[in-house]
Design a protein around this motif. Structure first.
Motif, mmCIF file in Angstrom:
data_model
loop_
_atom_site.group_PDB
_atom_site.id
_atom_site.type_symbol
_atom_site.label_atom_id
_atom_site.label_comp_id
_atom_site.label_asym_id
_atom_site.label_seq_id
_atom_site.Cartn_x
_atom_site.Cartn_y
_atom_site.Cartn_z
ATOM 1 N N LYS A 171 21.817 46.069 76.324
ATOM 2 C CA LYS A 171 21.546 46.508 77.690
ATOM 3 C C LYS A 171 20.627 47.741 77.708
ATOM 4 C CE LYS A 171 25.661 44.469 79.741
ATOM 5 N NZ LYS A 171 26.889 44.674 80.555
ATOM 6 N N GLU A 172 19.517 47.587 76.957
ATOM 7 C CA GLU A 172 18.439 48.579 76.894
ATOM 8 C C GLU A 172 18.866 49.873 76.212
ATOM 9 O OE1 GLU A 172 16.968 49.110 80.822
ATOM 10 O OE2 GLU A 172 16.107 47.091 80.935
ATOM 11 N N LYS A 173 19.987 49.870 75.559
ATOM 12 C CA LYS A 173 20.418 51.046 74.814
ATOM 13 C C LYS A 173 20.533 50.695 73.337
ATOM 14 C CE LYS A 173 23.069 53.154 78.585
ATOM 15 N NZ LYS A 173 24.419 53.635 79.009
ATOM 16 N N ARG B 287 25.047 40.775 75.375
ATOM 17 C CA ARG B 287 26.127 41.491 74.705
ATOM 18 C C ARG B 287 26.029 41.304 73.192
ATOM 19 N NH1 ARG B 287 31.512 37.851 76.307
ATOM 20 N NH2 ARG B 287 30.920 35.978 75.109
ATOM 21 N N LEU B 288 26.536 42.278 72.475
ATOM 22 C CA LEU B 288 26.536 42.234 71.005
ATOM 23 C C LEU B 288 27.812 41.545 70.523
ATOM 24 C CD1 LEU B 288 25.395 43.068 68.221
ATOM 25 C CD2 LEU B 288 26.599 45.247 68.486
ATOM 26 N N TYR C 273 32.318 50.991 62.828
ATOM 27 C CA TYR C 273 31.550 52.192 63.183
ATOM 28 C C TYR C 273 30.597 51.843 64.312
ATOM 29 C CZ TYR C 273 28.287 56.115 62.799
ATOM 30 O OH TYR C 273 27.484 57.198 63.073
ATOM 31 N N VAL C 274 30.658 52.626 65.407
ATOM 32 C CA VAL C 274 29.773 52.451 66.557
ATOM 33 C C VAL C 274 29.128 53.815 66.839
ATOM 34 C CG1 VAL C 274 29.581 51.759 68.967
ATOM 35 C CG2 VAL C 274 31.286 50.662 67.484
ATOM 36 N N GLY C 275 27.830 53.890 66.695
ATOM 37 C CA GLY C 275 27.140 55.179 66.740
ATOM 38 C C GLY C 275 27.311 55.948 68.028
ATOM 39 N N ASP C 276 27.453 55.236 69.155
ATOM 40 C CA ASP C 276 27.594 55.925 70.437
ATOM 41 C C ASP C 276 28.968 55.688 71.055
ATOM 42 O OD1 ASP C 276 27.373 53.279 71.123
ATOM 43 O OD2 ASP C 276 25.808 53.555 72.643
ATOM 44 N N LEU C 277 29.978 55.531 70.221
ATOM 45 C CA LEU C 277 31.309 55.198 70.718
ATOM 46 C C LEU C 277 31.841 56.259 71.685
ATOM 47 C CD1 LEU C 277 33.666 53.194 70.603
ATOM 48 C CD2 LEU C 277 34.567 54.465 68.635
ATOM 49 N N GLU C 278 31.465 57.521 71.458
ATOM 50 C CA GLU C 278 31.964 58.585 72.351
ATOM 51 C C GLU C 278 31.503 58.387 73.797
ATOM 52 O OE1 GLU C 278 30.082 59.044 69.575
ATOM 53 O OE2 GLU C 278 30.493 60.991 68.645
ATOM 54 N N GLU D 95 36.648 38.623 66.451
ATOM 55 C CA GLU D 95 35.388 38.732 67.175
ATOM 56 C C GLU D 95 35.426 39.974 68.059
ATOM 57 O OE1 GLU D 95 33.628 34.549 68.366
ATOM 58 O OE2 GLU D 95 35.807 34.573 68.675
ATOM 59 N N VAL D 96 34.388 40.793 67.946
ATOM 60 C CA VAL D 96 34.241 41.970 68.791
ATOM 61 C C VAL D 96 32.996 41.773 69.646
ATOM 62 C CG1 VAL D 96 33.904 44.466 68.869
ATOM 63 C CG2 VAL D 96 35.346 43.460 67.090
ATOM 64 N N PHE D 97 33.184 41.844 70.960
ATOM 65 C CA PHE D 97 32.055 41.736 71.891
ATOM 66 C C PHE D 97 31.839 43.103 72.509
ATOM 67 C CE2 PHE D 97 33.934 37.520 71.662
ATOM 68 C CZ PHE D 97 32.826 36.706 71.466
ATOM 69 N N MET D 98 30.623 43.631 72.365
ATOM 70 C CA MET D 98 30.274 44.926 72.934
ATOM 71 C C MET D 98 29.406 44.676 74.156
ATOM 72 S SD MET D 98 28.317 48.165 71.141
ATOM 73 C CE MET D 98 29.343 48.013 69.690
ATOM 74 N N LEU D 99 29.855 45.124 75.301
ATOM 75 C CA LEU D 99 29.181 44.817 76.567
ATOM 76 C C LEU D 99 28.101 45.853 76.884
ATOM 77 C CD1 LEU D 99 32.381 43.907 78.579
ATOM 78 C CD2 LEU D 99 30.950 42.416 77.163
#
Length: 924
Positions: free
Chosen positions: A810-812, A843-844, A859-864, A920-924
C-alpha cells in the motif's frame, strides 16, 4: 602440569592434562608431580573482569575494542586502497576524566612503512557508530563510550604483513596505556593480498615450498574451484617385510613466506585435534591436513591421502621446519604416498580444492570390491525417511547417565523419568555392557561370546527389552546398541559361541592400549558374522547401531593383519548397516586416516553419523572449552566427508551444560544427552529442541556443518571462537554464528557482518540469543555493519543474521525477515518452507512451513507504526489464529510473535501426513 588417568566411564585410555583439558597419549610414567587422583578441578586460569568494583578508581579499567581485531590476522582484499580502523573506548568510571570538556585519545601504532619502521596514527573521535548494537553488556552499570576511527592508506611494500597495536589515554593529565598491558592482547596483523597474482599460473610448487626432495613427483591438476592452483604429489614407500611395515620419508620442504599455520593432527590413534602456530612449522603429532597463511595473503593447503593400496600418509617436521611426508606401507609391494597441495586466496577455497581432488583419487585408486553391492543395497534396501526420525531426533544415551553396570531395569527407569518430564526422545542408544562377555580383570581382557544380551542385566533377552521400551514409550523410533568393530574391547572370546561358529585368528595390538594378543573373527568370515549379527539385532527390535573402537584396526601390530582386516571389516560393517538398518549407524573412534578416506569420504551411500572428537569428560573442567574448540576445528575436515559430525553426548545438569548445548545446536550434527535420572535442565532442553505435532522431541539442526571461522586462531590466543553454520537457501536463508569464550578471561570483539557465512549480498538484522538484542538493518558495505560482543569466562552466545526482504505494501516500503521459532538456540532451522510475495490485492502474504510447534517470530521493520489487530491476519491451515496468540515481542518492538503451539491446540488441529505446520501471515 597435573595428569590424571582418563578413566572415562570405566574405560581408561591415556591421561588428561588438567590444564589444557586434552588427552595425553601415550601416558607418561607417574612422577611425584603427577597423581592418579583428580584434584579440585578449575577451568582455565581466570583474569580479572573489565568492570571493577564501584569503589575502585584504577584507570586501567578502561576497555578498548578494535576492528580489525588485535591478536588476530585480518586479510585485506586485493586492490584495497585503505584499511579503516574503528575503536570503541569504554569506561564504567566516568570520574577518570579530570576535565569534563577534555576527551580521551586513541592512537594506532603500526609498521605499515616497513618491518622495523613503526609509526603512530591518531584516531579521530566520531559519532558515526552510535547505532552499533553492543551485546551482553552489564545492565547494572552505566558505561561511558567513545568512538574513534581513522584510515590507514595504501598498501605496504612487497605485500608484507603489517603489525599494529593500540594505546589510549583518558585525558592529557593521564599517561598513555598500551592495550596489551591491560588485557594481554597481542598485536594484530594485516595480511595484504599481493598484486602479482596474475603471474601465478606459471608458478611451480617450488614457489611455495623451498628445497623439495627430487624423489617427489609433482603434477599440476585442474581444480574444481576457481582461482586455485592444485598440485598432485606422489612419492614411493618401501614394501612391507612381514610382519613389519615399510616406512619412507620425503621432504616437501620449508613453507615460503609463511606467517601462520594450522594443522589437524592425530591426537592419538582414534582422534584428530587442531594445532596452530606462527613462523616455524613444528608439530607434536603426525598431521593429516595442513594450511599455511602466507605473507602475501595466499593460503597453501596440504592433504595427505591414506586408505589407498594399504598406505598411510601423514606429515611430520624436521629440525629446520621442513614439512616431511611420512609414508607407511602395509603391502608386500612398493607403494605410493599421495599428497595434494592447493593455493588460493582463502582457506575455505584451498581446503575444498584438495578434498574435491581427494575424492577423485580415492575413486580411481581406492578399493572397489564392495562398491557394486553397496549400489545394489542403496537401490533395494535404503529407504527414504523423515530426517527427524534419525538425524534430527533428540537422542538419549545410557553411557554417562547410567554407567557401565547396565541393566534393562535401569534403562526403563531412565526412560520413564524422561517421559514424566515430557522429554519424548526419538532415539535411544543402549551403550556398553549389554553384550554377553567372557571373564577378565579389565574390559580389554573380556571377549564377546554371544549375540544375545547378557543374562545378568537382561534376563529376558534383548527382544523383550526393546519390546517393553516401545510399549512404554511409543515415541521411540530407533533403538541402537553399542558394540566394538571387532566385537568388544577384548575382541571375541575363544570359548564363546561366536568363536565356535566363525573362523577366528589371534592378532596382537600395539603397546599403549591393552597391548597383547587377542582373538578376532578372521577376515574370511567377517562379512558373514556381521550379516548374522545384524539380522539377530533386527529380529530383536534393534534398528540402529553405534560401532565403537574402530581404531583397533589401526592398532594391530603386524602389517599382514592390518592389510587383511582393515578394509575388510570396514566394508563388512558398511554393507551390514546398509542392508539391515538403512544406514542408521554411528561410527565412533574412527578418525584414523584409512577410515576417513575409505569409508567416510565416498558419497555412494547416505551420510553417516561420525564422532567428531575425543570424549566429553564431565569431571575435568578444563576439558570443556577445549572440547568445543577441538570439534569446531575438526569440522574443517569433516565438512568435506560424507558424514554428519557428532560432537559427543553431554549432560544437561552439568556446570558447562549450556556451553555444550549451544555448541551442539550450531554443530550441524545430532544432539545426544546422557543425564542421570532426575537430573535434567528442562529449560535448557526446551531451548535446544521442539515438539512436533505428533508429540516427539526433535532438534533444530542447521543445514550446514558448523565449523571454526578462522583456523589460524590458536587455543591460547585471546580470541573468541566463532563457529559458523547456515540455514535455508542462499541469499534468503539465515546465517548463524556460535560465539564461545574458550579463554581464561573476559573477551570483547566486534563481529562484522562478513564474519557470518553467506552474507555477501543484501541486508540483514543480527540477533543475540542470550541477550535478545536485535540490530538495525545492515549490509556489508555499511561502515556500521557489525555488532560488539562481550563474553565472560565460560560465556557463549548464538548470533543469527536474518536476511531482509523488501516489499511495497500500500505504497509503503516494509522490510521483513522470518526468524523461525523464538526462544530456541537455532530456531530458524524449524522453518522447512517459506514464500513471501505481494498479492494482486496489495497485501503481503508470508507462507511458512514449520517442522515443530512453538512461538514463531517475524521481523517487521515498521511494526511500531502498525496495529497488530488491524494490520495483520494470521492463519494455521486456513483457520484464523486467536488474537490472544499474537503479540509484539518484549525483547524487540520490531518482532511479531505468533504462538503457533497455543493456536494449534486451541484450534483442535491434528498432525497430518507431513507432520508439519503451515502458517500464513497477511500484512494489510
Amino acid at each position: 602440569m597435573v595428569l590424571r588417568p582418563a578413566k572415562q566411564k570405566g574405560i581408561s585410555f591415556g591421561y588428561c592434562d588438567t590444564r589444557t583439558g586434552q588427552r595425553v597419549y601415550p601416558p607418561p610414567p607417574l612422577t611425584p608431580a603427577m597423581t592418579e587422583h583428580l584434584p579440585e578441578q578449575e577451568p582455565p586460569e581466570q583474569r580479572p573482569a573489565f568492570y571493577p568494583d564501584e569503589a575502585s578508581s584504577d584507570e586501567m579499567h578502561a576497555k578498548v575494542m578494535c576492528i580489525p581485531p588485535l591478536g588476530q590476522a585480518t586479510q585485506i582484499a586485493r586492490g584495497g586502497k585503505s584499511v579503516r580502523f574503528t575503536v570503541l573506548l569504554e569506561t564504567s568510571n566516568p570520574s577518570l576524566l579530570e576535565d569534563p570538556d577534555e576527551k580521551p585519545a586513541v592512537c594506532l601504532w603500526h609498521n605499515h612503512n616497513g618491518h622495523y619502521d613503526w609509526s603512530e596514527l591518531e584516531l579521530e573521535p566520531t559519532k558515526d557508530y552510535g547505532d552499533v548494537t553492543l551485546i551482553n553488556r552489564p545492565k547494572n552499570r552505566s558505561l561511558t563510550r567513545y568512538w574513534f576511527t581513522a584510515e590507514l592508506p595504501g598498501q605496504p611494500k612487497h605485500a608484507q604483513v603489517v603489525s599494529f597495536t593500540v594505546k589510549f589515554r583518558m585525558s592529557s593529565g593521564k599517561g598513555w596505556k598500551w592495550v596489551k598491558d591491560s588485557t594481554g592482547m597481542e598485536d594484530g596483523a594485516l595480511q595484504y593480498h599481493g598484486m602479482d597474482h596474475k603471474a601465478h599460473k606459471s608458478h611451480e610448487l617450488k614457489r611455495f615450498f623451498a628445497d623439495i626432495s627430487p624423489d617427489i613427483e609433482v603434477q599440476s591438476e585442474k581444480p574444481d574451484t576457481d582461482d586455485t592452483y592444485l598440485y598432485s604429489l606422489t612419492c614411493p614407500v618401501t614394501a612391507a617385510k612381514d610382519p613389519d611395515s615399510g616406512y619412507q620419508h620425503h621432504r616437501l620442504g620449508k613453507p615460503i613466506h609463511s606467517s601462520r599455520w594450522f594443522a589437524l593432527v592425530r591426537l592419538w590413534t582414534p582422534w584428530l585435534a587442531p594445532r596452530q602456530g606462527k613462523g616455524k612449522f613444528l608439530l607434536d603429532k603426525d598431521g593429516v591436513s595442513l594450511s599455511f597463511l602466507r605473507e602475501d595473503g595466499l593460503h597453501v593447503a596440504c592433504l595427505a591421502i591414506s586408505g589407498v593400496e594399504d598406505v598411510v600418509t601423514t606429515f611430520v617436521h624436521d629440525n629446520e621446519g621442513n614439512v616431511i611426508i611420512k609414508g607407511r606401507n602395509d603391502h608386500t609391494e612398493s607403494g605410493t604416498s599421495r599428497v595434494l597441495v592447493a593455493v588460493a586466496d582463502t582457506f575455505e577455497v584451498a581446503n575444498a580444492a584438495v578434498w574435491y581432488q581427494a575424492r577423485k583419487v580415492v575413486a580411481t585408486h581406492g578399493a572397489i570390491a564392495a562398491d557394486a553391492e553397496t549400489k545394489e543395497l542403496m537401490d533395494d534396501k535404503v529407504k527414504p525417511e523423515w530426517m527427524e526420525e534419525w538425524y534430527d531426533g533428540f537422542t538419549y544415551c545410557t553411557w554417562n547417565g547410567l554407567g557401565q553396570d547396565l541393566t534393562a531395569d535401569k534403562i526403563h527407569t531412565a526412560l520413564d523419568d524422561l517421559s514424566k518430564e515430557n522429554i519424548n526422545i526419538t532415539n535411544l542408544i543402549i551403550d556398553d555392557n549389554w553384550q554377553s562377555l567372557g571373564t577378565g580383570k579389565t574390559q580389554f581382557l573380556r571377549g564377546w561370546t554371544d549375540f544375545e544380551a547378557n543374562k545378568e542385566g537382561f534376563p529376558d533377552g534383548l527382544k523383550a527389552t526393546t519390546t517393553e521400551i516401545r510399549k512404554r514409550h511409543p515415541n521411540v523410533d530407533h533403538i541402537a546398541v553399542w558394540h566394538a568393530i571387532l566385537g568388544y574391547w577384548g575382541g571375541v572370546s575363544p570359548d564363546g559361541s561366536i568363536a565356535s561358529k566363525y573362523k577366528t585368528i589371534q592378532v596382537e595390538k600395539q603397546a599403549g592400549v591393552a597391548a597383547g594378543k587377542f582373538t578376532v573373527v578372521a577376515a574370511s568370515d567377517a562379512k558373514q558374522m556381521y550379516d548374522d549379527f545384524y539380522s539377530f539385532l533386527s529380529a530383536s527390535g534393534v534398528n540402529s547401531v553405534k560401532t565403537d573402537a574402530q581404531f583397533f584396526l589401526d592398532l594391530l601390530e603386524h602389517a599382514p593383519d592390518r592389510r587383511n582386516l582393515t578394509t575388510t571389516y570396514q566394508d563388512a560393517w558398511t554393507l551390514a548397516h546398509l542392508r539391515h538398518f538403512s544406514s542408521r549407524a554411528i561410527s565412533c573412534m574412527s578418525q584414523n586416516p584409512q577410515m576417513l578416506f575409505h569409508s567416510q569420504l565416498p558419497r555412494n551411500k547416505p551420510q553417516l553419523l561420525v564422532r567428531n572428537s575425543d570424549d566429553f569428560f564431565p569431571e575435568v573442567a578444563a576439558s570443556h572449552p577445549w572440547h568445543i574448540f577441538c570439534n569446531a576445528h575438526n569440522s574443517l575436515l569433516t565438512q568435506h566427508l560424507n558424514v554428519l559430525p557428532d560432537w559427543d553426548m553431554f549432560q544437561t545438569s552439568h556446570p558447562w551444560a549450556a556451553f555444550h548445548a549451544a555448541a551442539r545446536c550450531v554443530s550441524g550434527g545430532p544432539i545426544y544427552f546422557t543425564d542421570e535420572p532426575g537430573k535434567h535442565d528442562i529449560a535448557l532442553i526446551r531451548q535446544m529442541t521442539a515438539q512436533t505435532p505428533r508429540g516427539k522431541t526433535v532438534i533444530l539442526r542447521p543445514h550446514r556443518v558448523g565449523k571454526a571461522m578462522d583456523p589460524y586462531n590458536g587455543y591460547e590466543d585471546l580470541a573468541l571462537l566463532k563457529v559458523g553454520t547456515y540455514v535455508g537457501p542462499a541469499r534468503t536463508g539465515t546465517s548463524i554464528l556460535g560465539i564461545f569464550n574458550v579463554s581464561g578471561q573476559s573477551l570483547s570483539e566486534f563481529v562484522h557482518l562478513l564474519d557470518f557465512p553467506g552474507t555477501e549480498e543484501g541486508e540483514y538484522v543480527v540477533s543475540s540469543f542470550v541477550g535478545g538484542d536485535v540490530s538495525p538493518a545492515m549490509s556489508k558495505m555499511g561502515q556500521s555493519a557489525m555488532v560488539g560482543v562481550e563474553l565472560e569466562v565460560q560465556g557463549w552466545d548464538i548470533l543469527s543474521a536474518y536476511a531482509l526482504r523488501c516489499f511495497t505494501v500500500k505504497e509503503k516500503e516494509v522490510k521483513v525477515a522470518m526468524i523461525g521459532l523464538v526462544g530456541k538456540m537455532t530456531g530458524s532451522a524449524a522453518v522447512t518452507g517459506l514464500d513471501m510475495y505481494v498479492e494482486s490485492n496489495g497485501r503481503l502474504r508470508i507462507w511458512t512451513s514449520l517442522k515443530a510447534l512453538g512461538v514463531m517470530g517475524l521481523y517487521v521493520g515498521d511494526l511500531e507504526k502498525r496495529s497488530v489487530s488491524e494490520d495483520f491476519m494470521i492463519m494455521i491451515f486456513g483457520k484464523p489464529v486467536p488474537e490472544a496468540c499474537v503479540r509484539v515481542s518484549e525483547s524487540c518492538a520490531k518482532v511479531l510473535e505468533v504462538d503457533v503451539e497455543k493456536a494449534w491446540r486451541e484450534n483442535g488441529e491434528k498432525a497430518g501426513w507431513s507432520n508439519e505446520v503451515t502458517v500464513e501471515v497477511f500484512m494489510l
